[in-house]
Design a protein around this motif. Structure first.
Motif, PDB file in Angstrom:
ATOM      1  N   MET A 258       0.858  -1.699  -0.174  1.00 45.51           N
ATOM      2  CA  MET A 258       0.651  -0.239   0.018  1.00 45.51           C
ATOM      3  C   MET A 258       1.027   1.706   0.438  1.00 45.51           C
ATOM      4  N   LEU A 259       0.871   2.305  -0.585  1.00 45.09           N
ATOM      5  CA  LEU A 259       1.423   3.974  -0.695  1.00 45.09           C
ATOM      6  C   LEU A 259       1.493   3.886   0.668  1.00 45.09           C
ATOM      7  N   SER A 260       2.991   4.692   1.167  1.00 41.21           N
ATOM      8  CA  SER A 260       2.896   5.488   1.822  1.00 41.21           C
ATOM      9  C   SER A 260       2.864   6.633   1.569  1.00 41.21           C
ATOM     10  N   MET A 261       2.978   7.938   1.916  1.00 38.54           N
ATOM     11  CA  MET A 261       3.475   9.082   1.971  1.00 38.54           C
ATOM     12  C   MET A 261       4.692   9.739   2.215  1.00 38.54           C
ATOM     13  N   HIS A 262       5.229   8.786   3.665  1.00 35.35           N
ATOM     14  CA  HIS A 262       6.665   9.059   3.683  1.00 35.35           C
ATOM     15  C   HIS A 262       6.342   8.658   5.350  1.00 35.35           C
ATOM     16  N   PRO A 263       7.116   8.380   6.349  1.00 35.67           N
ATOM     17  CA  PRO A 263       8.155   7.608   7.444  1.00 35.67           C
ATOM     18  C   PRO A 263       6.929   7.786   8.234  1.00 35.67           C
ATOM     19  N   ILE A 264       6.284   6.798   8.902  1.00 37.61           N
ATOM     20  CA  ILE A 264       5.212   6.853   9.187  1.00 37.61           C
ATOM     21  C   ILE A 264       6.183   7.179  11.083  1.00 37.61           C
ATOM     22  N   THR A 265       6.855   6.682  11.035  1.00 33.09           N
ATOM     23  CA  THR A 265       7.868   6.343  12.375  1.00 33.09           C
ATOM     24  C   THR A 265       7.942   7.929  12.914  1.00 33.09           C
ATOM     25  N   LEU A 266       8.348   9.179  11.835  1.00 32.01           N
ATOM     26  CA  LEU A 266       8.429  10.624  12.021  1.00 32.01           C
ATOM     27  C   LEU A 266       6.848  11.390  11.891  1.00 32.01           C
ATOM     28  N   LEU A 267       6.141  10.601  11.468  1.00 33.16           N
ATOM     29  CA  LEU A 267       4.687  11.293  11.995  1.00 33.16           C
ATOM     30  C   LEU A 267       4.567  11.123  13.402  1.00 33.16           C
ATOM     31  N   LEU A 268       4.835  10.291  13.818  1.00 34.14           N
ATOM     32  CA  LEU A 268       4.239   9.920  15.763  1.00 34.14           C
ATOM     33  C   LEU A 268       5.026   9.696  16.496  1.00 34.14           C
ATOM     34  N   THR A 269       6.320  10.109  16.515  1.00 32.63           N
ATOM     35  CA  THR A 269       6.934  10.237  17.539  1.00 32.63           C
ATOM     36  C   THR A 269       6.576  11.436  18.412  1.00 32.63           C
ATOM     37  N   GLY A 270       6.321  10.901  19.797  1.00 33.98           N
ATOM     38  CA  GLY A 270       6.138  11.814  20.667  1.00 33.98           C
ATOM     39  C   GLY A 270       5.051  12.430  20.278  1.00 33.98           C
ATOM     40  N   ILE A 271       3.723  12.179  19.947  1.00 38.12           N
ATOM     41  CA  ILE A 271       2.181  11.765  20.262  1.00 38.12           C
ATOM     42  C   ILE A 271       2.026  12.533  21.760  1.00 38.12           C
ATOM     43  N   ALA A 272       2.439  11.411  22.512  1.00 37.68           N
ATOM     44  CA  ALA A 272       2.047  11.363  23.810  1.00 37.68           C
ATOM     45  C   ALA A 272       1.921  12.352  24.580  1.00 37.68           C
ATOM     46  N   ALA A 273       3.069  13.613  23.921  1.00 35.47           N
ATOM     47  CA  ALA A 273       4.211  13.867  25.541  1.00 35.47           C
ATOM     48  C   ALA A 273       3.574  15.883  24.657  1.00 35.47           C
ATOM     49  N   ILE A 274       2.979  15.946  23.525  1.00 29.97           N
ATOM     50  CA  ILE A 274       2.476  17.227  23.485  1.00 29.97           C
ATOM     51  C   ILE A 274       1.758  17.302  24.282  1.00 29.97           C
ATOM     52  N   GLN A 275       1.244  19.229  24.932  1.00 30.23           N
ATOM     53  CA  GLN A 275       0.797  19.419  25.478  1.00 30.23           C
ATOM     54  C   GLN A 275      -0.873  20.582  24.478  1.00 30.23           C
ATOM     55  N   ALA A 276      -2.048  19.992  24.913  1.00 28.44           N
ATOM     56  CA  ALA A 276      -3.352  20.413  24.313  1.00 28.44           C
ATOM     57  C   ALA A 276      -2.688  22.077  24.647  1.00 28.44           C
ATOM     58  N   ALA A 277      -3.619  22.480  23.330  1.00 26.63           N
ATOM     59  CA  ALA A 277      -3.094  24.055  23.457  1.00 26.63           C
ATOM     60  C   ALA A 277      -4.425  24.362  24.301  1.00 26.63           C
ATOM     61  N   PRO A 278      -4.578  26.233  24.827  1.00 26.77           N
ATOM     62  CA  PRO A 278      -5.766  26.665  25.120  1.00 26.77           C
ATOM     63  C   PRO A 278      -6.873  26.374  25.020  1.00 26.77           C
ATOM     64  N   THR A 279      -6.740  26.097  23.668  1.00 27.97           N
ATOM     65  CA  THR A 279      -8.206  25.910  22.942  1.00 27.97           C
ATOM     66  C   THR A 279      -8.211  24.703  22.666  1.00 27.97           C
ATOM     67  N   ASP A 280      -9.504  23.846  22.597  1.00 27.33           N
ATOM     68  CA  ASP A 280      -9.861  22.585  22.192  1.00 27.33           C
ATOM     69  C   ASP A 280     -10.208  22.895  20.749  1.00 27.33           C
ATOM     70  N   LYS A 281     -10.577  23.389  19.919  1.00 25.88           N
ATOM     71  CA  LYS A 281     -11.439  23.634  18.709  1.00 25.88           C
ATOM     72  C   LYS A 281      -9.737  24.054  17.742  1.00 25.88           C
ATOM     73  N   ILE A 282      -9.575  23.702  16.535  1.00 21.21           N
ATOM     74  CA  ILE A 282      -9.228  23.176  15.303  1.00 21.21           C
ATOM     75  C   ILE A 282     -10.094  24.120  14.288  1.00 21.21           C
ATOM     76  N   ARG A 283      -9.133  25.439  14.182  1.00 21.28           N
ATOM     77  CA  ARG A 283     -10.576  25.961  12.594  1.00 21.28           C
ATOM     78  C   ARG A 283      -9.900  24.488  11.316  1.00 21.28           C
ATOM     79  N   ARG A 284     -10.657  25.152  10.446  1.00 23.57           N
ATOM     80  CA  ARG A 284     -10.641  24.336   9.359  1.00 23.57           C
ATOM     81  C   ARG A 284     -11.366  25.407   7.639  1.00 23.57           C
ATOM     82  N   ALA A 285     -10.263  24.701   7.041  1.00 32.54           N
ATOM     83  CA  ALA A 285     -10.531  25.654   5.662  1.00 32.54           C
ATOM     84  C   ALA A 285     -11.528  25.459   5.371  1.00 32.54           C
ATOM     85  N   THR A 286     -12.680  26.398   5.105  1.00 36.58           N
ATOM     86  CA  THR A 286     -13.494  26.105   4.245  1.00 36.58           C
ATOM     87  C   THR A 286     -14.624  27.117   2.840  1.00 36.58           C
ATOM     88  N   THR A 287     -14.221  25.943   1.944  1.00 35.85           N
ATOM     89  CA  THR A 287     -14.445  26.226   0.107  1.00 35.85           C
ATOM     90  C   THR A 287     -15.735  26.365  -0.083  1.00 35.85           C
TER      91      THR A 287
END
Length: 611
Positions: A1-30
């Motif tokens: 199956m196609l992979s766009m780039h190495p998975i390990t680089l993408l996911l390293t350290g996810i658990a350690a990331i702290q949440a930002a003050p807001t829990d909403k992520i703005r989505r671009a709308t067209t």
């Protein structure tokens, strides 16, 4: 199956990331109208011609569509009319939704429905009746391979067009529909099922035991047939067409055997999914553990698009089945039925009973239960159910069924008891729910509080199917007005061994209680709003009973108060961190999903918020 780039680089350290003050992520709308013919043609070419225009399921019956005259198709209309209340047919149609209101624009009551009681009723679809697009996405990709998903995600990311994920159309909260959107339709991803006698998840060195691997569109009917043929048991839901690897597992997944064998998320051994940036990943207990955590309970259409899943294959089990159905002509017997169920709730859960209890509507919808346990002998099961079977017997000629039988497998119990009583489809529905903890059902005062709440809900929700002369006998598993689902993993011995992201309230609960208000397919705005107000009131009543509990996100009040705490509890901050890492543009968004906002333009057809 196609992979766009190495998975390990993408996911390293996810658990350690702290949440930002807001829990909403703005989505671009067209606006979808801004997309050119050239852009659509390029997308279609990239998916091998599998991009299609989407239409409401009943469109072939109408002579007016979106205000313009069209020629109805008699042959196609006849097929729609025949299958309008058949979940298998609805699931096979891109424009079909089990609860029809989610295909409509409920904010303005713009719909394209047929008469539930008589789909051939011409008053619904002959001019001047107008079939309107509603919330059915304008375009969809009929997904057949990973590349199709990657192309859809890339298109949505680059253009800003709203993207929704649709499998079989079972969503109770409208997350698989949306006006002026592009959809990924995964229902047809159904490769041959595979049983591994000694399944080793990718990247692991130790076997996880027997496992069954399936595609994203695989429904439970085929899974249960496969399990019977191979003398195994698979944990799953009551509906034949729910996609086991789709929204069911993303929300948590429960079924009649969850009391003893765990929730769906407890049984998953591995998931392969496409992340919002197009990366195709394998997630299990040995690799991409944060994604594995998020995909098992973090909510559908949020972290990725599931393409393949492997779940535990348990040994075949003999079940004792309590099967009761009766039509009550007075509210007293319904209230007594509720009281006996509450008084025995803790005992029955401890004895392994799981399944469905349904206090019906007086004279119109049957009351009853389908409970099953692998923990008791037949004599023990009969004795356990004696308080209920004795009471039902005392009603004289009222009972339709009042028995405790033995079944050699879950499949045979499913075919005999659950399938004939599966959910009613082809109607609009609004629901509210709550998980009821064990400790409340262990004290006299707690039991009385639950009894009072359930009796109140049963009296305030109106049934619109069935009549006094022809009561509806089908609603024992799902359907208004009230369901008590004994599907919490209260007897599951390995409760949360590999942590999932569902609300921890599941681990303390015995019951998942739902109250629902149905509505006709030509309901006006005021009727729609009233139904959602009733569902919201149901949720508030149940929250009053169990204020420190939570609710099952897949089957909850659309306007649930404090949804992040209710649906995920202490798991929410970790989920939000993962969301911000894998989907910073919020390409995958949905109503009350992690990182989403109710103000997003894709929700313009949702009904008015209750008071």
């Amino acid at each position: 199956m196609l992979s766009m780039h190495p998975i390990t680089l993408l996911l390293t350290g996810i658990a350690a990331i702290q949440a930002a003050p807001t829990d909403k992520i703005r989505r671009a709308t067209t606006p979808i109208s801004a997309i050119t013919t050239t852009q659509w043609a390029a997308l279609n070419q990239s998916v091998g011609g599998r991009l299609h225009k989407g239409y409401p399921m009943a469109k072939p019956c109408y002579s007016v569509y979106n205000g313009a005259l069209q020629a109805p198709s008699l042959a196609q209309c006849s097929a729609v009319q025949t299958g309008y209340t058949d979940e298998v047919y609805i699931a096979s149609q891109y424009g079909g939704y089990m609860n029809t209101n989610w295909g409509y624009c409920q904010a303005t009551a713009k719909e394209c429905g047929l008469d539930f009681n008589l789909p051939a009723n011409p008053l619904y679809y002959t001019a001047p009746a107008n079939c309107q697009q509603g919330s059915v996405p304008d375009y969809y990709i009929d997904v057949r391979q990973v590349l199709d998903i990657q192309a859809g995600l890339a298109f949505a990311s680059s253009t800003g067009v709203p993207l929704v994920i649709k499998n079989s159309g079972h969503d109770y909260k409208g997350r698989s529909s949306g006006p002026s959107a592009l959809a990924l339709w995964t229902h047809n991803v159904q490769p041959a099922l595979k049983l591994d006698q000694d399944f080793v998840p990718d990247g692991c060195t130790v076997s996880a035991g027997k496992g069954v691997t399936m595609g994203a569109g695989q429904g439970f009917a085929g899974l249960y047939e496969f399990a019977e043929a191979n003398q195994i048991t698979i944990v799953g839901g009551s509906s034949r067409t729910v996609g086991a690897a789709g929204g069911w597992i993303s929300g948590g997944g429960h079924g009649a055997l969850s009391n003893t064998l765990g929730l769906g998320v407890d049984n998953v051994l591995q998931i392969k999914a496409v992340l919002p940036d197009g990366t195709y990943v394998t997630a299990n207990r040995c690799q991409n553990q944060d994604i594995f955590f998020a995909l098992r309970g973090g909510g559908g259409s949020t972290y990725g698009v599931n393409y393949e899943m492997t779940t535990t294959a348990h040994p075949q089990v003999t079940l004792q089945v309590a099967y009761i159905r009766f039509v009550s002509l007075d509210v007293t017997s319904i209230n007594k039925f509720i009281a006996i169920s509450v008084q025995n709730a803790d005992k029955w859960a401890t004895e392994g009973w799981g399944g469905y209890i349904a206090p019906g509507a007086q004279g119109k919808v049957a009351s009853g239960m389908i409970l099953m346990t692998p923990k008791l002998s037949h004599d023990e099961a009969v004795a356990s159910m004696k308080p209920m079977t004795d009471y039902i017997a005392s009603l004289g000629n009222v009972p339709i069924n009042n028995e405790v039988d033995e079944s050699p497998s879950f499949y045979q119990a499913y075919q005999k008891y659950i399938l004939p009583n599966e959910e009613v489809v082809g109607l609009g529905l609004a629901i509210g729910s709550r998980l009821i903890p064990r400790d409340i059902l262990q004290t006299d005062s707690g039991k009385q509080t639950v009894i009072d709440a359930l009796q109140k809900i049963a009296s305030m929700v109106t049934a619109i199917t069935g009549t006094a002369s022809a009561p509806d006998l089908r609603s024992i598993t799902y359907g208004p007005p009230l369901q008590i689902l004994v599907t919490a993993p209260s007897s599951y011995p390995n409760n949360d061994t590999v942590p999932a992201s569902i609300t921890p309230a599941w681990r303390d609960a015995i019951w998942h209680v739902i109250g629902g208000q149905a509505m006709a397919n030509n309901a006006g705005v005021s009727t729609i709003n009233k139904a959602f107000q009733t569902a919201h009131d149901v949720a508030k009543i149940l929250e009053g009973v169990a204020p420190n509990s939570g609710a099952y996100q897949n089957e909850a009040d659309v306007f649930q108060n404090n949804p992040t705490q209710t649906f995920w509890g202490s798991n929410y901050q970790r989920l939000l961190s993962i969301k911000k890492q894998v989907d910073p543009k919020n390409v995958l968004t949905c109503w009350d999903c992690v990182g989403g906002s109710r103000s997003d333009t894709i929700y313009g057809c949702y009904p008015a918020a209750p008071s």
